[in-house]
Design a protein around this motif. Structure first.
Motif, PDB file in Angstrom:
ATOM      1  N   UNK A 169       3.256   2.682   8.931  1.00  0.00           N
ATOM      2  CA  UNK A 169       3.473   1.247   8.525  1.00  0.00           C
ATOM      3  C   UNK A 169       2.276   0.949   7.662  1.00  0.00           C
ATOM      4  N   UNK A 170       2.817  -0.310   7.018  1.00  0.00           N
ATOM      5  CA  UNK A 170       2.139  -0.945   5.898  1.00  0.00           C
ATOM      6  C   UNK A 170       0.702  -1.153   6.284  1.00  0.00           C
ATOM      7  N   UNK A 171       0.383  -1.786   7.465  1.00  0.00           N
ATOM      8  CA  UNK A 171      -1.245  -2.356   8.054  1.00  0.00           C
ATOM      9  C   UNK A 171      -1.910  -1.094   8.230  1.00  0.00           C
ATOM     10  N   UNK A 172      -1.527  -0.127   8.765  1.00  0.00           N
ATOM     11  CA  UNK A 172      -2.343   1.192   8.954  1.00  0.00           C
ATOM     12  C   UNK A 172      -2.683   1.827   7.678  1.00  0.00           C
ATOM     13  N   UNK A 173      -1.339   2.026   6.766  1.00  0.00           N
ATOM     14  CA  UNK A 173      -1.878   2.494   5.448  1.00  0.00           C
ATOM     15  C   UNK A 173      -2.786   1.500   4.580  1.00  0.00           C
ATOM     16  N   UNK A 220      -5.401  -0.139   5.913  1.00  0.00           N
ATOM     17  CA  UNK A 220      -6.777   0.211   6.404  1.00  0.00           C
ATOM     18  C   UNK A 220      -7.072   1.636   6.087  1.00  0.00           C
ATOM     19  N   UNK A 221      -5.866   2.568   6.147  1.00  0.00           N
ATOM     20  CA  UNK A 221      -6.236   4.014   5.549  1.00  0.00           C
ATOM     21  C   UNK A 221      -6.849   4.064   4.491  1.00  0.00           C
ATOM     22  N   UNK A 222      -6.398   3.374   3.289  1.00  0.00           N
ATOM     23  CA  UNK A 222      -6.549   3.380   2.014  1.00  0.00           C
ATOM     24  C   UNK A 222      -8.189   2.821   1.973  1.00  0.00           C
ATOM     25  N   UNK A 223      -8.464   1.600   2.341  1.00  0.00           N
ATOM     26  CA  UNK A 223      -9.660   1.086   2.473  1.00  0.00           C
ATOM     27  C   UNK A 223     -10.656   2.046   3.114  1.00  0.00           C
ATOM     28  N   UNK A 224     -10.208   2.498   4.096  1.00  0.00           N
ATOM     29  CA  UNK A 224     -11.249   3.392   4.793  1.00  0.00           C
ATOM     30  C   UNK A 224     -11.690   4.594   3.997  1.00  0.00           C
ATOM     31  N   UNK A 225     -10.576   5.057   3.155  1.00  0.00           N
ATOM     32  CA  UNK A 225     -10.596   6.100   2.010  1.00  0.00           C
ATOM     33  C   UNK A 225     -11.648   5.904   1.046  1.00  0.00           C
ATOM     34  N   UNK A 226     -11.539   4.507   0.607  1.00  0.00           N
ATOM     35  CA  UNK A 226     -12.499   3.918  -0.304  1.00  0.00           C
ATOM     36  C   UNK A 226     -13.718   4.039  -0.155  1.00  0.00           C
ATOM     37  N   UNK A 240       0.768  -1.163   0.066  1.00  0.00           N
ATOM     38  CA  UNK A 240      -0.188  -0.137   0.040  1.00  0.00           C
ATOM     39  C   UNK A 240       0.994   1.125  -0.047  1.00  0.00           C
ATOM     40  N   UNK A 241       1.988   1.450   0.805  1.00  0.00           N
ATOM     41  CA  UNK A 241       2.718   2.559   0.913  1.00  0.00           C
ATOM     42  C   UNK A 241       3.374   2.569  -0.327  1.00  0.00           C
ATOM     43  N   UNK A 242       4.067   1.694  -1.169  1.00  0.00           N
ATOM     44  CA  UNK A 242       4.558   1.846  -2.183  1.00  0.00           C
ATOM     45  C   UNK A 242       3.669   2.065  -3.377  1.00  0.00           C
TER      46      UNK A 242
END
Length: 260
Positions: free
Chosen positions: A105-109, A111-117, A50-52
């Motif tokens: 961190x990757x896990x937070x990113x 869930x952040x992107x999923x929440x954004x969706x 997700x971060x990359x």
């Protein structure tokens, strides 16, 4: 470093990648939120973290914004007059936002992107453009306020952090806070995205977060789409309506995929 240039796509994946690139270039030019499509492609098809994926996405955003802004400026250069007051806070905010993204961190990113969706799906369903002023030109030096500076600094933070869906916030800020018409705002949005994407991309590259192979390939297709969007698609009646419907379907499917 070599792995950041490797591209591993079969023929069908390459064709999907090409179509998505051109399509999102068009979408980002005349509507916005094309990153809601490219981010899942980078993550689920290309296998990027997700971060990359979030960082790599900026190459395409930068290239398409460069093409769209220069093309737009040739026909309506007056729209960009006095835009520096909005560009400066956006760039400062983007630098801060991209630094936050780098440290996450990757896990937070993920869930952040999923929440954004999910969040952007709700925004799409409520059609925020309905309460934006459309044709009346009311921008008479009303944009140079402290309120505008603060608002676009905050939007810049979001743009530097995630980018996806930032077009909605830019349009709302330009129309409701800085008092531009929606017609003017669509052009200014392109310039602002170009301005704050450049330092964010540079910072992501510095921290080794960008996959150049996928990013440049997608960026080339998005630049082509941006040119098509400005020159032709923006003149087609109801083009925004079809893009709006397509975005709802894709964002809903992507949001579901992130949480499964």
């Amino acid at each position: 470093m070599e792995h950041l240039f490797n591209i591993d796509l079969n023929l069908w994946q390459f064709l999907i990648f090409m179509v998505v690139g051109v399509l999102t270039g068009i979408i980002n030019t005349i509507a916005g939120s094309g990153s809601l499509i490219t981010l899942p492609i980078f993550i689920f098809m290309c296998g990027l973290s997700p971060s990359v994926a979030n960082a790599t996405n900026r190459i395409g955003v930068f290239l398409q914004s460069l093409v769209a802004t220069t093309t737009y400026a040739k026909s309506k250069p007056e729209i960009f007059k006095d835009s520096l007051w909005l560009i400066i806070p956006s760039v400062l905010g983007a630098i801060l936002g991209s630094k936050i993204a780098v440290d996450l961190d990757e896990k937070t990113m993920n869930y952040t992107i999923g929440g954004l969706m999910v969040f952007m799906l709700l925004i799409l369903l409520f059609k925020p453009d309905k309460w934006l002023i459309t044709d009346k030109d009311i921008s008479k030096n009303q944009n140079k306020t402290i309120g505008s500076f603060i608002v676009f600094f905050l939007i810049g933070i979001y743009g530097g952090f995630l980018q996806a869906g930032v077009g909605f916030f830019l349009l709302a800020g330009l129309v409701l806070v800085s008092k531009y018409s929606l017609t003017q705002s669509n052009g200014l949005k392109l310039a602002l995205v170009l301005a704050f994407t450049a330092p964010a991309l540079a910072l992501f590259i510095f921290y080794g977060k960008v996959h150049f192979g996928y990013g440049i390939l997608m960026g080339v297709f998005q630049a082509i789409g941006a040119w098509i969007g400005v020159k032709y698609i923006s003149k087609i009646p109801n083009a925004n309506l079809w893009i709006y419907r397509l975005l709802i379907v894709i964002v809903a499917a992507s949001a579901l995929k992130f949480f499964l």
